[in-house]
Design a protein around this motif. Structure first.
Motif, PDB file in Angstrom:
ATOM      1  N   UNK A 107       0.815  -1.217   0.000  1.00 24.49           N
ATOM      2  CA  UNK A 107       0.000   0.000   0.000  1.00 24.49           C
ATOM      3  C   UNK A 107       0.849   1.267   0.000  1.00 24.49           C
ATOM      4  N   UNK A 108       2.176   1.097  -0.083  1.00 25.42           N
ATOM      5  CA  UNK A 108       3.067   2.255  -0.106  1.00 25.42           C
ATOM      6  C   UNK A 108       3.336   2.855   1.254  1.00 25.42           C
ATOM      7  N   UNK A 109       3.098   2.084   2.320  1.00 25.63           N
ATOM      8  CA  UNK A 109       3.331   2.561   3.689  1.00 25.63           C
ATOM      9  C   UNK A 109       4.710   2.103   4.145  1.00 25.63           C
ATOM     10  N   UNK A 110       5.463   3.000   4.779  1.00 30.09           N
ATOM     11  CA  UNK A 110       6.857   2.709   5.126  1.00 30.09           C
ATOM     12  C   UNK A 110       6.978   1.901   6.418  1.00 30.09           C
ATOM     13  N   UNK A 111       8.170   1.294   6.589  1.00 33.09           N
ATOM     14  CA  UNK A 111       8.477   0.502   7.784  1.00 33.09           C
ATOM     15  C   UNK A 111       8.184   1.253   9.073  1.00 33.09           C
ATOM     16  N   UNK A 112       8.599   2.532   9.096  1.00 31.65           N
ATOM     17  CA  UNK A 112       8.483   3.299  10.339  1.00 31.65           C
ATOM     18  C   UNK A 112       7.023   3.501  10.730  1.00 31.65           C
ATOM     19  N   UNK A 113       6.158   3.737   9.757  1.00 35.54           N
ATOM     20  CA  UNK A 113       4.727   3.881  10.059  1.00 35.54           C
ATOM     21  C   UNK A 113       4.152   2.558  10.564  1.00 35.54           C
ATOM     22  N   UNK A 114       4.587   1.461   9.952  1.00 40.71           N
ATOM     23  CA  UNK A 114       4.110   0.145  10.378  1.00 40.71           C
ATOM     24  C   UNK A 114       4.541  -0.132  11.816  1.00 40.71           C
ATOM     25  N   UNK A 115       5.817   0.202  12.131  1.00 41.59           N
ATOM     26  CA  UNK A 115       6.315  -0.002  13.489  1.00 41.59           C
ATOM     27  C   UNK A 115       5.559   0.872  14.486  1.00 41.59           C
ATOM     28  N   UNK A 116       5.335   2.133  14.121  1.00 41.07           N
ATOM     29  CA  UNK A 116       4.618   3.022  15.038  1.00 41.07           C
ATOM     30  C   UNK A 116       3.202   2.533  15.277  1.00 41.07           C
ATOM     31  N   UNK A 117       2.591   1.952  14.251  1.00 41.19           N
ATOM     32  CA  UNK A 117       1.254   1.376  14.424  1.00 41.19           C
ATOM     33  C   UNK A 117       1.276   0.250  15.456  1.00 41.19           C
ATOM     34  N   UNK A 118       2.367  -0.528  15.454  1.00 38.92           N
ATOM     35  CA  UNK A 118       2.499  -1.590  16.458  1.00 38.92           C
ATOM     36  C   UNK A 118       2.471  -0.996  17.856  1.00 38.92           C
ATOM     37  N   UNK A 119       3.233   0.071  18.051  1.00 36.49           N
ATOM     38  CA  UNK A 119       3.264   0.727  19.362  1.00 36.49           C
ATOM     39  C   UNK A 119       1.924   1.389  19.676  1.00 36.49           C
ATOM     40  N   UNK A 120       1.329   2.054  18.681  1.00 35.78           N
ATOM     41  CA  UNK A 120       0.056   2.735  18.905  1.00 35.78           C
ATOM     42  C   UNK A 120      -1.050   1.770  19.309  1.00 35.78           C
ATOM     43  N   UNK A 121      -0.967   0.536  18.816  1.00 37.56           N
ATOM     44  CA  UNK A 121      -2.023  -0.452  19.070  1.00 37.56           C
ATOM     45  C   UNK A 121      -1.816  -1.266  20.349  1.00 37.56           C
ATOM     46  N   UNK A 122      -0.737  -0.981  21.059  1.00 33.99           N
ATOM     47  CA  UNK A 122      -0.536  -1.662  22.341  1.00 33.99           C
ATOM     48  C   UNK A 122      -1.484  -1.070  23.381  1.00 33.99           C
ATOM     49  N   UNK A 123      -2.264  -1.903  24.040  1.00 34.95           N
ATOM     50  CA  UNK A 123      -3.165  -1.391  25.070  1.00 34.95           C
ATOM     51  C   UNK A 123      -2.421  -1.271  26.403  1.00 34.95           C
ATOM     52  N   UNK A 124      -3.104  -0.748  27.403  1.00 31.94           N
ATOM     53  CA  UNK A 124      -2.478  -0.482  28.692  1.00 31.94           C
ATOM     54  C   UNK A 124      -1.910  -1.746  29.337  1.00 31.94           C
ATOM     55  N   UNK A 125      -2.546  -2.876  29.096  1.00 34.79           N
ATOM     56  CA  UNK A 125      -2.072  -4.121  29.717  1.00 34.79           C
ATOM     57  C   UNK A 125      -0.684  -4.502  29.193  1.00 34.79           C
ATOM     58  N   UNK A 126      -0.439  -4.242  27.907  1.00 30.88           N
ATOM     59  CA  UNK A 126       0.877  -4.556  27.333  1.00 30.88           C
ATOM     60  C   UNK A 126       1.937  -3.626  27.900  1.00 30.88           C
ATOM     61  N   UNK A 127       1.599  -2.333  28.013  1.00 33.83           N
ATOM     62  CA  UNK A 127       2.572  -1.391  28.576  1.00 33.83           C
ATOM     63  C   UNK A 127       2.845  -1.708  30.047  1.00 33.83           C
TER      64      UNK A 127
END
Length: 397
Positions: free
Chosen positions: A24-44
């Protein structure tokens, strides 16, 4: 050749370090940030527990009076790292590499830390003539006059930790996350390999001294990482606190300002819209960052905008607006100060700078430097200073 693609989500080009795009033309860094953004409070909370267990385990094995070394420049991240370590009951030793070109508010931020946190603080500054020589030599060798600062803030604190058997060196942001080089589950360490490959750009002290008229290896002991054996004996481990706590620089900067009096830049920068970053060297946001644009066709406004897009602070359209306004600017006030500092003419600077342009980005048309832009068209950015015999690699074939 000369064809640059840009992420469809942020404003990053595919020429940035280890960056590639998905279907979809999305870069590695955006994909990685999405991983962090999608972590809920229990993971943190789980990650915070990992941090808590790690510092407890290290403290049990150590006889040092200090629980950790924190490399600090006096920036927003330095404040956050220190506050977080104290919150967890640690006794930190702050260690600073001082490159001599602090902005006034940056120097005040650095000096304030010892008072507001009531911590011990070692500040190391090389001789000014040596720093001037490093600025000039590193610019000629690699197009980065601030190389010594990137290396020094990573190496000297590790030297101190190993020398005094301090069990942890705690860095802040996972610096390469901006290019999406790792997974959120990698728990990247701060060690000899990462320092050499990323902070030192693969250059050694010898690479610098053999090009310098004055410097010798003996002048630069603070740029030598401790040996593997010394690190093993001291049991010192380097970590990034960004692995364990949700990293949000805009939020952190505001909190540090409100809680500890952290100062933002009093005057806007010529080359980026943020005023909270890089106050420890007046040239970092100036000609150092201008050289990134000269080399790779993008720079700090792209970095800041991409981070803020990924975190939801601004839209991609606003990011493109910032890139248009700031990325290409040649900061004359900053440049003239640095030229005087190292005794160089602007003509010499431009000629050396042009020699570092990447032919993957730049091409020559009618004696002008031309590149493709994130907003979908090409533009020219200044006249060519190279001899015509050197033009061939910049022509489209």
């Amino acid at each position: 050749m000369n064809k640059i693609e840009y992420c469809t989500n942020c404003v990053y080009p595919n020429i940035s370090v280890n960056n590639c795009f998905d279907d979809d033309g999305v870069c590695n860094a955006c994909i990685l940030q999405d991983e962090f953004n999608n972590m809920d409070d229990s993971i943190w909370k789980q990650r915070e527990k990992v941090f808590h267990n790690l510092i407890k385990e290290k403290a049990a094995l150590s006889e040092s009076n200090y629980d950790c070394v924190i490399p600090v420049s006096g920036g927003k991240d330095s404040y956050y790292q220190t506050a977080k370590c104290i919150e967890y009951g640690m006794k930190p030793l702050l260690v600073t590499y001082h490159g001599n070109n602090y902005l006034p508010e940056g120097q005040r931020n650095l000096d304030r830390m010892r008072e507001v946190f009531n911590v011990d603080h070692i500040v190391f500054g090389p001789g000014v003539k040596n720093l001037v020589d490093l600025n000039k030599t590193c610019f000629k060798v690699m197009g980065d006059m601030n190389w010594h600062a990137h290396a020094g803030i990573k190496i000297f604190p590790m030297q101190i930790a190993v020398k005094f058997n301090i069990p942890l060196v705690i860095w802040g942001e996972i610096t390469w996350s901006v290019a999406g080089m790792f997974s959120s589950d990698d728990y990247v360490q701060y060690n000899k390999r990462t320092v050499f490959e990323h902070d030192m750009r693969g250059y050694t002290i010898e690479d610098i001294t053999k090009q310098s008229e004055n410097l010798t290896v003996k002048d630069l002991p603070w740029l030598q990482m401790p040996s593997d054996e010394d690190i093993r004996l001291s049991q010192t481990t380097g970590i990034y606190i960004g692995n364990f706590f949700n990293w949000n620089p805009n939020k952190h900067a505001k909190e540090m300002q409100e809680n500890f009096g952290f100062e933002f830049a009093q005057e806007p920068f010529e080359r980026t819209y943020r005023t909270m970053s890089n106050l420890d060297d007046m040239h970092e946001n100036g000609i150092h960052d201008y050289m990134k644009f000269i080399k790779f066709g993008y720079s700090r406004a792209s970095d800041h905008a991409s981070k803020d897009i990924r975190s939801g602070y601004i839209s991609r359209e606003k990011g493109i607006e910032y890139v248009k306004k700031y990325d290409h600017v040649k900061p004359q006030k900053d440049l003239q100060r640095w030229l005087k500092y190292v005794d160089m003419t602007e003509e010499e600077f431009d000629t050396i700078a042009d020699s570092f342009r990447s032919p993957r980005v730049w091409r020559i048309e009618n004696g002008e430097w031309v590149k493709d832009n994130v907003w979908g068209c090409s533009s020219s950015y200044g006249s060519v200073k190279l001899d015509k015999s050197e033009w061939s690699k910049y022509q489209i074939v």
